[in-house]
Design a protein around this motif. Structure first.
Motif, mmCIF file in Angstrom:
data_model
loop_
_atom_site.group_PDB
_atom_site.id
_atom_site.type_symbol
_atom_site.label_atom_id
_atom_site.label_comp_id
_atom_site.label_asym_id
_atom_site.label_seq_id
_atom_site.Cartn_x
_atom_site.Cartn_y
_atom_site.Cartn_z
ATOM 1 N N GLY A 169 0.857 -1.342 0.069
ATOM 2 C CA GLY A 169 -0.014 0.097 0.113
ATOM 3 C C GLY A 169 0.892 1.259 -0.023
ATOM 4 N N MET A 170 0.152 2.418 -0.195
ATOM 5 C CA MET A 170 1.047 3.622 -0.029
ATOM 6 C C MET A 170 0.143 4.697 0.432
ATOM 7 S SD MET A 170 1.065 3.965 -4.156
ATOM 8 C CE MET A 170 2.347 5.445 -4.242
ATOM 9 N N THR A 171 0.460 5.872 0.780
ATOM 10 C CA THR A 171 -0.164 6.922 1.334
ATOM 11 C C THR A 171 -1.415 7.286 0.322
ATOM 12 O OG1 THR A 171 1.962 7.853 2.158
ATOM 13 C CG2 THR A 171 -0.124 9.453 2.020
ATOM 14 N N GLU A 172 -1.165 7.092 -0.932
ATOM 15 C CA GLU A 172 -2.244 7.412 -1.779
ATOM 16 C C GLU A 172 -3.316 6.478 -1.962
ATOM 17 O OE1 GLU A 172 1.025 7.450 -2.235
ATOM 18 O OE2 GLU A 172 1.827 9.259 -3.397
ATOM 19 N N THR A 173 -3.081 5.243 -1.093
ATOM 20 C CA THR A 173 -4.183 4.213 -1.170
ATOM 21 C C THR A 173 -4.649 4.201 0.117
ATOM 22 O OG1 THR A 173 -2.753 2.333 -0.928
ATOM 23 C CG2 THR A 173 -3.007 2.965 -3.339
ATOM 24 N N ASP B 225 10.840 -3.318 -8.072
ATOM 25 C CA ASP B 225 11.453 -2.189 -7.803
ATOM 26 C C ASP B 225 10.710 -0.847 -7.623
ATOM 27 O OD1 ASP B 225 13.815 -0.891 -7.019
ATOM 28 O OD2 ASP B 225 14.840 -2.089 -8.324
ATOM 29 N N ARG B 226 11.255 0.234 -7.275
ATOM 30 C CA ARG B 226 10.711 1.565 -7.379
ATOM 31 C C ARG B 226 11.132 1.984 -8.786
ATOM 32 N NH1 ARG B 226 9.301 5.057 -2.506
ATOM 33 N NH2 ARG B 226 8.429 3.631 -1.039
ATOM 34 N N LYS B 227 10.405 2.552 -9.472
ATOM 35 C CA LYS B 227 10.819 3.300 -10.578
ATOM 36 C C LYS B 227 12.020 4.045 -10.489
ATOM 37 C CE LYS B 227 7.919 5.218 -14.477
ATOM 38 N NZ LYS B 227 6.585 5.951 -14.796
HETATM 39 MG MG MG Z 1 5.338 7.185 -2.408
#
Ligand code: MG
Ligand code: ATP
Ligand code: ATP
Ligand code: MG
Lengths: 560, 560
Positions: A343-347, A447-449
């Motif tokens: 998850g992430m802050t945006e979700t 990975d992260r972009k």
């Molecule tokens: Mg982020």
């Protein structure tokens, strides 16, 4: 006979053929209201900033939340106003979660670990009216108060006896504010799409960006969180969120716990191994929430103390990939199920997980551990897919990777007061994570972009290398970052923190990797370090490492 | 910097300060989509009208639902159109549940046990375009087809081999319709408040009244149903809904099962003890849904067969009060938890329950059984209260009674195409049930407004008397109704069905009641009968009994 069927097109929201159901709105305050009615004697236990342990019930919490609502109203806080907090996980912060959103105002949880210019920026960007602040964070605000024109006052989260001396203008005492207030409040009813809370991302590049959650999003997220697809909370659960209430709402624990009737154990600022263990033992915590680093911290502490028996049944782990070594250690040494989450802050933030269904537990051990290093599958309400650079969907074959995109009712559609929609293509949130999805729907972030290593035009997944290295018995933690290389553009550098009292050299580690990854993925160098820099939420600061080691290969003459 | 904060009043839906969350709508089709993605191999097992057992997976169900959507589209069914079913619980009915609502049309589940004039009335009232009908119900439609001007065709739920001869105009074969269709369908997205399905109450007085459910209501209801507060369904659950899909959506089982990943066992028309037991045993059913009469039927069958060991763990029982004798029998004889539920067609239907939490199971046995005869507590999302004749709230003291009112997002706000709002005072649904609520929130229906016995200006609760009588070892079933009395207006008459081979007379039964209820509540007479008349959903037809026995006391000379 009167006909209500005038325009039957249900896509037409005006003339649609609507059901005859009540329009009851889903509001955040309903969650606590349910908890206090259904589980009035269930406890919320907090390690206070004052140092002691505080305990009260959902029924008590409800009354004080009512008092706080009266106090906020007297301070002139109105529906739509933003109210900031700089605070650890305690019952007072929980009261703020419900009272601020309950009166229709917006709770802005400020991350005190941001740089002070960022804190200044986001308080001004949110136009916060009041800031509620823990004892330890008062000095942060003292230093910037002159740059905060929208703030009318500061409320210190303590009682008269422990009120600190402060240069803050209009400093108020939380307990004094509540004292004389009646403990019942008539909560307003309003549109469920109204803003309830606000959280900014840490802004590793550029200004932090705000995510403005609606009541609808938070209530639906809480229902999903409680469900078996995500955290599976119930009235027997003793839940310890080792994730901060100032970051992504402690994964929604303050909203989900009353809905499930779970006992909530709030660790205050005690994020170290000893404090954590003390609460786990004394409160018989059976479910923990935290990033992998937290569970590494606990493991290190328990190893030191030679403890292997714990009341824990599950640790729910997100915010970073789950290393297979930790999955195995928790299973075999502690008999604890390591439950991955993505998850992430945006979700809001929870979106996927791998709950311990009996089908999963019936799998051969190694196959199960392997699955536990994925991020699991999407909860009901979340749709996810992966896309290539041309916006084309990528096959769900478990090996093809693409950028992960998600959508659903608790997913951000735009950053707060921000016209840049580049992260929101075609109604999706583009997460910035590179992921694979297998035919069964299991998702794995590779990975992260921004962390992916581009070597000679091809991608190397730092996470995959880290996952393998973390299995080496001498390794406590590690990180792989891309550093400058004259020929290949970037090459992987491996940074390793060894276990206390253990030894290993570059050759041993590279030998260990040999045969487990493609030859050209092998790091160009291994550097042994005492610790890895972390963000306030316990994640490795890869951007800092990249900056620090960017010229490492040329400096060390390893660019042959 | 652009400001989105123009009008901060969140009650103003125009200028409200809305969160920045996606507007993803909650649609019924998403439930099956989740189930087929997350639990593709989970089974749906049906006893077919053709006589055999049919089994397939959620993945199969998804494909056939797609085919059905294509078929419906070809038949010209459009968004907003009503499509009727007269069908038992089978996989084909399940496909209709999802395909009809999925294309934006409205599934009208017709209760085939209604009088034929009522069936005619509701098909016309709903303006149904097609009727999908089980083999056994074709004759009902043949008799009334000339009075059904809106119906364009009849689809018989079977394959070519078993297509019956029928006088129905434009009779189609279900399997033929599906055969050539592609099995993927692009499901439209639309407003979650759109109508998804329609169910009429049985209309014991006047015409049946339609409850038009929205997608939002059904999805939220499914989430509540799966949660621990209501049915607590999971992927290990093998669920047998012994409640008809033509009445209150089989308590939402077809919607909840895919969300939980439960195995769904659909009994077709096999509502008798032997058929029920066969499925429970062969499919290892662990959770059953049904009215008390169903579990009495099963108990009678098991007693006959001298069976006490079953795979059942829970029976979830609503639609009528739970007799303490049955609660105890299921616990002590079968080791099955009897989980009471309250709900009605107007509430989608589930609203309250008493799940077996460990706190409940820790109570002394008799105290727990007593609680199991209540209807439990409200699920998250449902608000309930009791009111007197002057609309004033009644105390929650466990003894004061009032009319039960409920509200929430899956509760009816108006009957379909019906201007009479008398059942919907001040935003509540007035249920017609008389109930008490205790300080812990446990609700108990003490009677129906229309069944309550008015004796000398005071009320006698028929349910309370029945509950005690049902404990007598000779009693299999009983009912108390108010019959005419010259002096007291109404007096209670007790009707008793004895256990096979058991004996008892009026004096024994009245003696048994003595001291357990107020003296003036004692029935004026006890009549022993071979059986009690039941509705299509297995409830005692008290109105019929009242009609039949109305002059009983004067006829029998018992009005002294
Ligand atoms: Mg982020
Ligand atoms: N199970 C997981 N496996 C791998 N990575 C994960 C997992 N869960 C979360 N993450 C990572 O964490 C990110 C979300 O973290 P969060 O929103 O807490 O802040 P951040 O993205 O680390 O910081 P910021 O966006 O403020 O720079 C995801 O985008 C993903 O990269
Ligand atoms: N746990 C329970 N205890 C007592 N009564 C119950 C319980 N659950 C449901 N009921 C009764 O069942 C009613 C709802 O039943 P349902 O909507 O299935 O049809 P009905 O009311 O019996 O028929 P109709 O309204 O069509 O005449 C409730 O109003 C209540 O009287
Ligand atoms: Mg009714």
């Amino acid at each position: 006979m009167q006909s209500v069927v005038e325009d039957k097109s249900p896509t037409d929201s005006q003339g649609q053929f609507a059901g005859n159901m009540m329009t009851t709105q889903m509001l955040v305050i309903d969650l606590l209201d349910f908890g206090r009615k259904t589980f009035p004697q269930q406890e919320i236990v907090s390690r206070r900033l004052e140092g002691d342990i505080h305990r009260y019930t959902y029924a008590d919490c409800w009354c004080r939340t009512g008092q706080l609502a009266h106090a906020l109203t007297e301070l002139g806080v109105q529906a739509g106003d933003c109210v900031a907090t700089l605070a650890w996980n305690t019952y007072r912060h929980m009261e703020l979660y419900y009272a601020v959103s309950g009166i229709g105002a917006v709770l802005h949880t400020v991350n005190p670990r941001l740089f002070s210019e960022q804190i200044e920026y986001i308080i001004n960007h949110a136009e916060d009216r009041y800031v509620f602040v823990d004892l330890g964070f008062v000095d942060i605000l003292e230093a910037i108060q002159d740059q905060l024109p929208t703030v009318r006052g500061y409320v210190i989260l303590t009682d008269s006896a422990t009120m600190p001396k402060t240069s803050l203008a209009n400093a108020l005492c939380y307990e004094e504010l509540l004292q004389q207030q009646p403990d019942t409040f008539t909560w307003p009813r309003f549109d469920e799409n109204s803003a309830a809370s606000l959280c900014y991302t840490s802004g590793t590049t550029g200004h932090p960006k705000g995510v403005l959650y609606s009541h609808r999003a938070l209530v639906l997220h809480a229902q999903a969180t409680v469900s078996r697809a995500l955290l599976d909370l119930q009235s027997d659960t003793v839940l310890l969120p080792m994730v901060a209430m100032y970051h992504a709402s402690a994964w929604g624990a303050p909203y989900a716990a009353p809905l499930a009737g779970s006992k909530l154990v709030l660790p205050g600022k005690g994020m170290d191994g000893a404090s954590m263990w003390e609460l786990i033992k004394s409160e018989q915590v059976n479910v923990g929430l935290g990033v992998p680093t937290i569970w590494l911290t606990l493991h290190n502490y328990l190893t030191e103390q030679e403890i292997t028996v714990t009341p824990l049944e599950r640790v729910c782990v997100g915010g970073a990939a789950s290393p297979i070594g930790m999955v195995r250690t928790y299973a075999e040494r502690y008999n604890v199920y390591w439950q991955p989450i993505w998850g992430m802050t945006e979700t809001a933030p929870l979106a996927t997980s791998l709950p311990p269904t009996s089908a999963l537990l019936a799998l051969p051990k190694e196959q199960r551990y392997e699955l536990q290093t994925t991020a699991g599958r999407a909860a009901f309400g979340v749709e996810m897919d992966i896309f290539d650079a041309d916006d084309q969907p990528v096959a769900h074959d478990g090996t093809s990777s693409g950028e992960l995109r998600v959508r659903g009712p608790w997913i951000c559609s735009q950053y707060y007061k921000n016209d840049d929609l580049s992260s929101f293509p075609n109604g999706w949130l583009a997460t910035g994570d590179i992921a694979v999805i297998d035919p069964q729907g299991y998702m794995r972030v590779v990975d992260r972009k921004k962390d992916v290593i581009k070597s000679g035009g091809e991608w190397i997944s730092s996470l995959e290398i880290e996952n393998i290295v973390s299995l080496h018995e001498a390794v406590n933690e590690c990180a792989v970052v891309g550093v400058k290389h004259p020929k290949w553009d970037e090459r992987p550098l491996l940074l390793v923190v060894l276990n206390k009292g253990m030894q290993a050299d570059q050759a041993t580690i590279l030998e260990y990797l040999h045969g487990k990854i493609a030859k050209w993925w092998l790091p160009d160098a291994v550097e042994f370090v005492a610790e890895l820099p972390k963000t306030g939420t316990g994640k490795v600061r890869k951007n800092d490492l990249r900056d620090q080691y960017f010229h490492y290969l040329s400096t060390q003459g390893k660019t042959s």
